[in-house]
Design an enzyme around this catalytic site. Structure first.
Site, mmCIF file in Angstrom:
data_model
loop_
_atom_site.group_PDB
_atom_site.id
_atom_site.type_symbol
_atom_site.label_atom_id
_atom_site.label_comp_id
_atom_site.label_asym_id
_atom_site.label_seq_id
_atom_site.Cartn_x
_atom_site.Cartn_y
_atom_site.Cartn_z
ATOM 1 N N ARG A 223 0.796 -1.226 0.000
ATOM 2 C CA ARG A 223 0.000 0.000 0.000
ATOM 3 C C ARG A 223 0.828 1.274 0.000
ATOM 4 N NH1 ARG A 223 -2.693 -3.819 1.757
ATOM 5 N NH2 ARG A 223 -0.667 -4.326 2.578
ATOM 6 N N THR A 224 1.774 1.369 0.922
ATOM 7 C CA THR A 224 2.423 2.663 1.121
ATOM 8 C C THR A 224 3.235 3.035 -0.120
ATOM 9 O OG1 THR A 224 2.557 2.059 3.443
ATOM 10 C CG2 THR A 224 3.812 3.989 2.759
ATOM 11 N N LYS B 99 25.557 -3.404 -0.581
ATOM 12 C CA LYS B 99 27.032 -3.343 -0.638
ATOM 13 C C LYS B 99 27.585 -2.558 0.546
ATOM 14 C CE LYS B 99 26.397 -2.461 -5.422
ATOM 15 N NZ LYS B 99 26.667 -1.410 -6.405
ATOM 16 N N ARG C 40 11.071 3.876 3.651
ATOM 17 C CA ARG C 40 10.713 2.866 4.653
ATOM 18 C C ARG C 40 11.967 2.096 5.008
ATOM 19 N NH1 ARG C 40 5.669 -1.131 4.581
ATOM 20 N NH2 ARG C 40 4.744 0.857 5.186
ATOM 21 N N HIS D 295 4.670 5.670 11.730
ATOM 22 C CA HIS D 295 4.214 5.541 10.337
ATOM 23 C C HIS D 295 3.248 6.710 10.085
ATOM 24 C CE1 HIS D 295 3.068 3.999 6.541
ATOM 25 N NE2 HIS D 295 2.838 2.726 6.843
HETATM 26 N N1 CP Z 1 -0.295 -0.092 5.856
HETATM 27 C C1 CP Z 1 0.919 -0.354 5.318
HETATM 28 O O1 CP Z 1 1.932 0.248 5.695
HETATM 29 O O2 CP Z 1 0.896 -1.303 4.350
HETATM 30 P P1 CP Z 1 2.163 -1.768 3.490
HETATM 31 O O3 CP Z 1 3.108 -2.439 4.448
HETATM 32 O O4 CP Z 1 1.631 -2.695 2.440
HETATM 33 O O5 CP Z 1 2.784 -0.528 2.920
#
Ligand code: CP
Length: 304
Positions: free
Chosen positions: A51-52, A80, A101, A129
Site C-alpha cells: 500500500r504505502t 554493498k 521505509r 508511520h
Molecule cells: N499499511 C501499510 O503500511 O501497508 P504496506 O506495508 O503494504 O505498505
C-alpha cells in the site's frame, strides 16, 4: 525545507488542512493533475510494502509527476554497505522528494539530516508511520464526521505496531477522545506512549486483554496484525499470532455505527466474512491513503 518524520511534525491545524486538501483533490482531480509536472518522487523501500509504496507512486503519477526508486534493500547499494546518509545525498541529485521505509527506527530521521529534498517517513521499524496516520484520520473523519469525542479501541500488537503509536500521538490532539488498549500483556503499548503522550494530557485510557469486553463501548475499532518480522523468535510469534480474530459473531457486540479500521496487510485477525459488514472501513482507508499522500506531496513541495 520541511520533512514528515513524526506525526507531530505537522500541527493539528496543518493536519486538518492536509485532510481538507485531500478531500478537494478527491472531488476535483483535474485541478491537480499537472501540479507536479517534471517532479520526481524517489520511493526508497528497505522493507516490503504494497500500500504505502504503491500509493505514493500512484499519488505522484496522479499529480503529473514521475517515480524512481527501489522496493527492497537487496536491489540497492545498501546491500554493498552504503549508509543511508550517503544514499540520500545521492538521491537528492535525482529526485525532488522522497519516501523512505526502513527496518531501523530513526533511519528516515537520519536521512533528513543529510537530505537536500523533503523526506517522508514511510514507516521506520516498530516506531512511527505518519502517513498511515493521515489515512487513518481521513477515514475516521469521513466515517464519523469529526476527530473529537471518540472512544477508540486499538487491538492486537500494540508493542510493535508503528501505526498504533503514530495514531495515538496524532489523534490525542483532538479533544474528548479516549482509548481502550486491547492486547496480550506481552504486546502492550510501549511505556513512552503512556508516560509521554497519554498521561501528561490527562487522556482517558484503559488496558484490557478482552476484545469482547471492549467492543460495546467503541466508536472506532483499529485492528492490527501481530508483527512477525519484529519478533525475536518464531515460538513467541506462533503463540501470540491468533490472540484476536474479529468475526461476524463478535461484531454483534459492537455499535451499529462503529467503524473497523486496519492498516493492512491482514493475516487472519479480521475474518473475511466481516468485509461485507457496512462497518468495515479498511479498504476505503487504503483509497483515502492515496489522496492524503497527494496532499502531502503538494504541501512539502510548496505547490499547494
Ligand atoms: N499499511 C501499510 O503500511 O501497508 P504496506 O506495508 O503494504 O505498505
Amino acid at each position: 525545507m520541511r520533512h514528515l518524520i513524526d506525526p507531530l511534525d505537522f500541527t493539528k491545524d496543518e493536519t486538518e488542512e492536509l485532510l481538507a486538501l485531500a478531500e478537494d483533490i478527491r472531488s476535483n482531480p483535474e485541478k491537480y493533475h499537472d501540479k507536479c509536472r517534471r517532479k520526481k518522487i524517489a520511493t526508497l523501500f528497505y522493507e516490503p510494502s504494497t500500500r504505502t509504496r504503491l500509493s505514493f507512486e500512484a499519488a505522484m503519477i496522479n499529480l503529473g509527476g514521475s517515480v524512481i526508486g527501489f522496493s527492497s534493500a537487496n536491489s540497492s547499494s545498501a546491500a554493498k554497505g552504503e549508509s543511508i546518509a550517503d544514499t540520500i545525498r545521492v538521491i537528492s541529485k535525482f529526485a525532488d522528494i522522497t519516501a523512505i521505509r526502513h527496518p531501523k527506527e530513526g533511519a528516515p530521521m537520519r536521512a533528513s539530516m543529510f537530505s537536500e529534498i523533503p523526506v517522508i517517513n514511510a514507516g521506520d521499524g516498530g516506531h512511527q508511520h505518519p502517513t498511515q496516520t493521515l489515512a487513518d484520520l481521513s477515514t475516521i473523519k469521513r466515517r464519523k464526521g469529526s476527530l473529537e469525542n471518540l472512544t477508540i479501541g486499538l487491538c492486537g500488537d500494540l508493542k510493535f505496531g508503528r501505526t498504533v503509536h503514530s495514531l495515538i500521538k496524532s489523534i490525542s490532539r483532538w479533544s474528548g477522545n479516549s482509548f481502550v488498549l486491547i492486547s496480550p500483556d506481552e504486546l502492550r503499548v510501549p511505556d513512552y506512549i503512556i508516560n509521554e503522550v497519554l498521561k501528561p494530557k490527562n487522556i482517558k485510557f484503559e488496558e484490557t486483554s478482552s476484545l469482547e469486553y471492549a467492543l460495546p463501548k467503541l466508536d472506532i475499532l483499529y485492528m492490527t496484525r501481530v508483527q512477525r518480522e519484529r519478533f525475536f523468535n518464531e515460538e513467541d510469534y506462533v503463540r501470540l499470532k491468533d490472540s484476536y480474530i474479529l468475526t461476524k459473531e463478535k461484531m454483534q457486540l459492537a455499535k451499529d455505527d462503529m467503524a473497523v479500521l486496519h492498516p493492512l496487510p491482514r493475516v487472519n485477525e479480521i475474518d473475511t466474512h466481516v468485509d461485507s459488514d457496512k462497518r468495515a472501513a479498511y479498504f476505503e482507508q487504503v483509497e483515502n491513503g492515496m489522496y492524503v499522500r497527494e496532499a502531502l506531496i503538494l504541501k512539502l513541495l510548496n505547490l499547494a
